[in-house]
Scaffold this motif. Structure first.
Motif, PDB file in Angstrom:
ATOM      1  N   ALA A   4       0.808  -1.217   0.000  1.00 34.97           N
ATOM      2  CA  ALA A   4       0.000   0.000   0.000  1.00 34.97           C
ATOM      3  C   ALA A   4       0.844   1.271   0.000  1.00 34.97           C
ATOM      4  N   ASP A   5       2.140   1.127   0.257  1.00 33.64           N
ATOM      5  CA  ASP A   5       3.005   2.303   0.315  1.00 33.64           C
ATOM      6  C   ASP A   5       4.379   1.959  -0.248  1.00 33.64           C
ATOM      7  N   GLU A   6       5.148   2.996  -0.529  1.00 33.63           N
ATOM      8  CA  GLU A   6       6.474   2.791  -1.108  1.00 33.63           C
ATOM      9  C   GLU A   6       7.443   2.163  -0.114  1.00 33.63           C
ATOM     10  N   GLN A   7       7.227   2.403   1.169  1.00 29.94           N
ATOM     11  CA  GLN A   7       8.111   1.821   2.188  1.00 29.94           C
ATOM     12  C   GLN A   7       7.838   0.334   2.427  1.00 29.94           C
ATOM     13  N   LYS A   8       6.778  -0.180   1.835  1.00 30.97           N
ATOM     14  CA  LYS A   8       6.398  -1.588   1.954  1.00 30.97           C
ATOM     15  C   LYS A   8       6.157  -1.998   3.410  1.00 30.97           C
ATOM     16  N   SER A  16       2.873  -1.744   4.645  1.00 30.70           N
ATOM     17  CA  SER A  16       1.475  -2.157   4.753  1.00 30.70           C
ATOM     18  C   SER A  16       1.018  -2.790   3.441  1.00 30.70           C
ATOM     19  N   ILE A  17      -0.070  -3.563   3.532  1.00 31.47           N
ATOM     20  CA  ILE A  17      -0.611  -4.298   2.387  1.00 31.47           C
ATOM     21  C   ILE A  17      -2.058  -3.865   2.177  1.00 31.47           C
ATOM     22  N   ARG A  18      -2.448  -3.742   0.913  1.00 31.70           N
ATOM     23  CA  ARG A  18      -3.821  -3.375   0.585  1.00 31.70           C
ATOM     24  C   ARG A  18      -4.441  -4.455  -0.299  1.00 31.70           C
ATOM     25  N   PHE A  19      -5.616  -4.942   0.119  1.00 30.83           N
ATOM     26  CA  PHE A  19      -6.378  -5.915  -0.648  1.00 30.83           C
ATOM     27  C   PHE A  19      -7.637  -5.236  -1.184  1.00 30.83           C
ATOM     28  N   THR A  20      -8.001  -5.607  -2.418  1.00 30.31           N
ATOM     29  CA  THR A  20      -9.209  -5.059  -3.042  1.00 30.31           C
ATOM     30  C   THR A  20      -9.984  -6.184  -3.720  1.00 30.31           C
ATOM     31  N   VAL A  21     -11.284  -6.217  -3.465  1.00 28.30           N
ATOM     32  CA  VAL A  21     -12.181  -7.142  -4.167  1.00 28.30           C
ATOM     33  C   VAL A  21     -13.138  -6.280  -4.983  1.00 28.30           C
ATOM     34  N   LYS A  22     -13.037  -6.415  -6.324  1.00 24.68           N
ATOM     35  CA  LYS A  22     -13.789  -5.540  -7.225  1.00 24.68           C
ATOM     36  C   LYS A  22     -14.684  -6.367  -8.139  1.00 24.68           C
ATOM     37  N   ASP A  23     -15.921  -5.927  -8.336  1.00 24.34           N
ATOM     38  CA  ASP A  23     -16.832  -6.617  -9.249  1.00 24.34           C
ATOM     39  C   ASP A  23     -17.539  -5.598 -10.120  1.00 24.34           C
ATOM     40  N   ASP A  24     -18.138  -6.090 -11.229  1.00 19.17           N
ATOM     41  CA  ASP A  24     -18.890  -5.208 -12.124  1.00 19.17           C
ATOM     42  C   ASP A  24     -20.383  -5.492 -12.016  1.00 19.17           C
ATOM     43  N   GLY A  25     -20.825  -5.824 -10.804  1.00 22.16           N
ATOM     44  CA  GLY A  25     -22.212  -6.208 -10.560  1.00 22.16           C
ATOM     45  C   GLY A  25     -23.147  -5.023 -10.411  1.00 22.16           C
ATOM     46  N   ALA A  26     -24.209  -5.243  -9.613  1.00 23.59           N
ATOM     47  CA  ALA A  26     -25.277  -4.255  -9.499  1.00 23.59           C
ATOM     48  C   ALA A  26     -24.837  -2.976  -8.792  1.00 23.59           C
ATOM     49  N   GLY A  27     -23.880  -3.094  -7.865  1.00 20.37           N
ATOM     50  CA  GLY A  27     -23.407  -1.914  -7.158  1.00 20.37           C
ATOM     51  C   GLY A  27     -24.397  -1.407  -6.111  1.00 20.37           C
ATOM     52  N   PHE A  28     -24.048  -0.270  -5.483  1.00 19.90           N
ATOM     53  CA  PHE A  28     -24.879   0.337  -4.446  1.00 19.90           C
ATOM     54  C   PHE A  28     -25.418   1.682  -4.932  1.00 19.90           C
ATOM     55  N   THR A  29     -26.642   1.982  -4.532  1.00 20.09           N
ATOM     56  CA  THR A  29     -27.100   3.361  -4.686  1.00 20.09           C
ATOM     57  C   THR A  29     -26.400   4.227  -3.648  1.00 20.09           C
ATOM     58  N   GLU A  30     -26.396   5.535  -3.875  1.00 23.69           N
ATOM     59  CA  GLU A  30     -25.716   6.437  -2.936  1.00 23.69           C
ATOM     60  C   GLU A  30     -26.334   6.343  -1.543  1.00 23.69           C
ATOM     61  N   GLU A  31     -27.655   6.247  -1.499  1.00 32.19           N
ATOM     62  CA  GLU A  31     -28.343   6.148  -0.207  1.00 32.19           C
ATOM     63  C   GLU A  31     -28.010   4.837   0.493  1.00 32.19           C
ATOM     64  N   ARG A  32     -28.025   3.746  -0.260  1.00 28.58           N
ATOM     65  CA  ARG A  32     -27.721   2.430   0.328  1.00 28.58           C
ATOM     66  C   ARG A  32     -26.261   2.354   0.778  1.00 28.58           C
ATOM     67  N   LEU A  33     -25.357   2.964   0.015  1.00 30.73           N
ATOM     68  CA  LEU A  33     -23.940   2.951   0.384  1.00 30.73           C
ATOM     69  C   LEU A  33     -23.724   3.665   1.723  1.00 30.73           C
ATOM     70  N   LEU A  34     -24.382   4.810   1.912  1.00 23.03           N
ATOM     71  CA  LEU A  34     -24.260   5.530   3.182  1.00 23.03           C
ATOM     72  C   LEU A  34     -24.815   4.703   4.332  1.00 23.03           C
ATOM     73  N   SER A  44     -16.185  -1.713  -5.341  1.00 22.54           N
ATOM     74  CA  SER A  44     -14.804  -2.013  -4.987  1.00 22.54           C
ATOM     75  C   SER A  44     -14.683  -1.928  -3.468  1.00 22.54           C
ATOM     76  N   ILE A  45     -14.317  -3.056  -2.837  1.00 20.58           N
ATOM     77  CA  ILE A  45     -14.207  -3.122  -1.379  1.00 20.58           C
ATOM     78  C   ILE A  45     -12.749  -3.396  -1.029  1.00 20.58           C
ATOM     79  N   SER A  46     -12.156  -2.541  -0.192  1.00 17.74           N
ATOM     80  CA  SER A  46     -10.727  -2.638   0.116  1.00 17.74           C
ATOM     81  C   SER A  46     -10.488  -2.543   1.611  1.00 17.74           C
ATOM     82  N   PHE A  47      -9.317  -3.009   2.035  1.00 20.20           N
ATOM     83  CA  PHE A  47      -8.836  -2.783   3.395  1.00 20.20           C
ATOM     84  C   PHE A  47      -7.321  -2.841   3.398  1.00 20.20           C
ATOM     85  N   THR A  48      -6.721  -2.148   4.338  1.00 17.30           N
ATOM     86  CA  THR A  48      -5.258  -2.065   4.453  1.00 17.30           C
ATOM     87  C   THR A  48      -4.836  -2.560   5.829  1.00 17.30           C
ATOM     88  N   ILE A  49      -3.773  -3.408   5.847  1.00 15.90           N
ATOM     89  CA  ILE A  49      -3.270  -3.978   7.098  1.00 15.90           C
ATOM     90  C   ILE A  49      -1.745  -3.835   7.124  1.00 15.90           C
TER      91      ILE A  49
END
Length: 488
Positions: free
Chosen positions: A403-407, A409-427, A478-483
């Motif tokens: 996730a960074d140049e210093q290496k 931390s690690i970032r994982f992302t799970v991305k799909d091209d499915g139905a997605g969220f409306t803005e209201e539902r995402l909030l 796109s759902i991500s997290f960094t550890i």
């Protein structure tokens, strides 16, 4: 001098008697501070004993209200135990008895008020348990009983907070008592000094020895009390040579040990409770996937697709092996990637017409350690709530890299091209992930995401922001997290 001696002997008053009278006079002078010291020590010892007893009793009552009563009622609501055979009323009686016993030991009005509030809360808790019993007798549903049980849990949490406030108040009183001891010690030292001035001509050497020991003991306890006041609960005072001061030193050590133990115990119990809760959340997901996988193997076998049966069975076996991990909570990134690969292999066979996927993970991160089973729920969410709700074939990408140049931390992302969220539902989803939801049915739709988010925050603390979601209606998510990078 000769005349005086002659006069003394003529009056038959020996030097031995003079010395005896002198020492008797010194003993008489020393009795006064001794009695004062004993009375003062006994007063403070009894006060400390009451404080320690109250703190210990409050902690025991807190554990009963916080864990045992909700656990007992949960067994009843689940049907594992009959209401009449439950121990809930016995536990309430134990709490009430404990509160009454503590009231008899309380001298401070603030502590007395907190116990009164705790007693009223206990009465409210009893009434709610009785209402639950009446509700169950009237044939209420399990869902209604669970909702009522949540109200009871809220009351037990409130009771726990009241008892914690009571414990902190008792600790404050103990600190005030400690300050009183220091002031009394100063007065006692002055009193000894005055008596020494009267008796210095007959017991100078004894005075120096006793005074040195007393000052050393008092200084040791004073330093000890200062360390406790500054928050060093690991500090201990040595037992003085004087018997009168030993009970005070022992009880001061006992008080510090009890306070340290209670604080550590409360912290550890909170952590264990949260970890157990996470395991329970995780366990609820497993049966659903197991049933679907076995159904898939069954219809593949009926169709005679032997190669697919072998493939899905091997993937399923490896999936379970990594899921169990011999009870370990931490696995390598490589094992986590293998775990989702097996999961997607199974799902690809089940949803061949609608699912394509790709896994892209930097090989340099594979040997780092991470908490297990955090990617699979995200992949499952993308399939069931994204791709399955879309017309036609869907595409899923799992990506992992530094996730960074210093290496660091690690970032994982799970991305799909499915139905997605409306803005209201995402909030709404982001709010539920952060705060939870009062309505468990609403939370079910993001159950896997909530599980992962809470698990990340529990195990990584401030080193992770948890789950981050980016989505637009109809354009996937796109759902991500960094550890942090961890090797051990």
């Amino acid at each position: 001098m000769h005349f005086i001696k002659e006069k003394l002997f003529s009056n038959k008053i020996s030097l031995k008697k003079i010395m005896l009278y002198s020492y008797l006079f010194l003993i008489f002078l020393m009795i006064i501070p001794a009695i004062y010291s004993i009375l003062l020590l006994n007063i403070h010892v009894r006060k400390y004993d009451k404080i320690i007893s109250n703190v210990s009793s409050a902690n025991d009552i807190n554990l009963i209200a916080k864990e045992e009563i909700p656990g007992e009622l949960w067994d009843i609501v689940c049907g594992r135990k009959d209401f009449a055979k439950g121990r809930q009323y016995h536990l309430l009686a134990t709490i009430s008895t404990g509160i009454n016993e503590m009231k008899s030991n309380i001298l401070d009005s603030t502590s007395q008020e907190k116990l009164e509030v705790a007693a009223r809360t206990c009465i409210t808790l009893s009434k709610n348990i009785q209402k639950l019993e009446e509700q169950m007798k009237n044939g209420s549903t399990v869902k209604q009983n669970e909702a009522f049980l949540d109200d009871i849990r809220t009351i037990t949490i409130l009771f726990s907070e009241i008892m914690q406030d009571f414990i902190m108040t008792e600790i404050r009183i103990a600190n005030e008592t400690n300050n009183s001891i220091k002031k009394s010690s100063i007065r006692l030292t002055i009193l000894h000094f005055i008596f020494v001035l009267f008796s210095i001509f007959v017991a100078l050497s004894s005075f120096i020895s006793v005074s040195s020991n007393i000052n050393s003991s008092l200084l040791d306890m004073e330093n000890f009390s200062n360390q406790i006041a500054e928050g060093n609960l690991l500090a201990r005072t040595t037992e003085p040579d004087f018997i009168e001061l030993k009970p005070l030193a022992r009880n001061m050590n006992k008080m510090a040990s009890q306070i340290d133990l209670l604080i550590k115990k409360n912290i550890e119990e909170e952590k264990n409770f949260q970890k157990a809760e996470m395991k329970a959340l995780q366990a609820q997901i497993t049966p659903h996937f197991l049933y679907n996988t076995f159904d898939t193997i069954l219809w593949l076998a009926e169709e005679g697709k032997t190669d697919d049966v072998v493939k899905i069975t091997k993937a399923f076996s490896d999936f379970l092996r990594i899921s169990l991990s011999r009870g370990h909570e931490w696995i390598t990134v490589s094992q986590e990637v293998e775990h989702i690969t097996n999961y997607l292999t199974i799902q690809k066979i089940r949803y061949a017409d609608i699912l394509n996927y790709k896994i892209m993970v930097n090989p340099e991160i594979l040997e780092f350690k991470m908490i297990k089973l955090v990617l699979q729920p995200l992949v499952e969410n993308a399939i069931y709530h994204g791709i399955k709700n879309k017309r036609g074939r869907g595409y899923l990408l799992v990506y992992g890299d530094f996730a960074d140049e210093q290496k660091k931390s690690i970032r994982f992302t799970v991305k799909d091209d499915g139905a997605g969220f409306t803005e209201e539902r995402l909030l709404q989803v982001q709010k539920e992930l952060t705060e939870g939801s009062d309505n468990s049915e609403k939370l079910n739709s993001v159950y896997g995401l909530y599980n992962v988010h809470k698990k990340l925050k529990l195990y990584y603390g401030e080193n992770t922001q948890g789950i981050e979601i980016v989505s637009n209606k109809g354009n996937g998510a796109s759902i991500s997290f960094t550890i942090p990078c961890l090797k051990d």
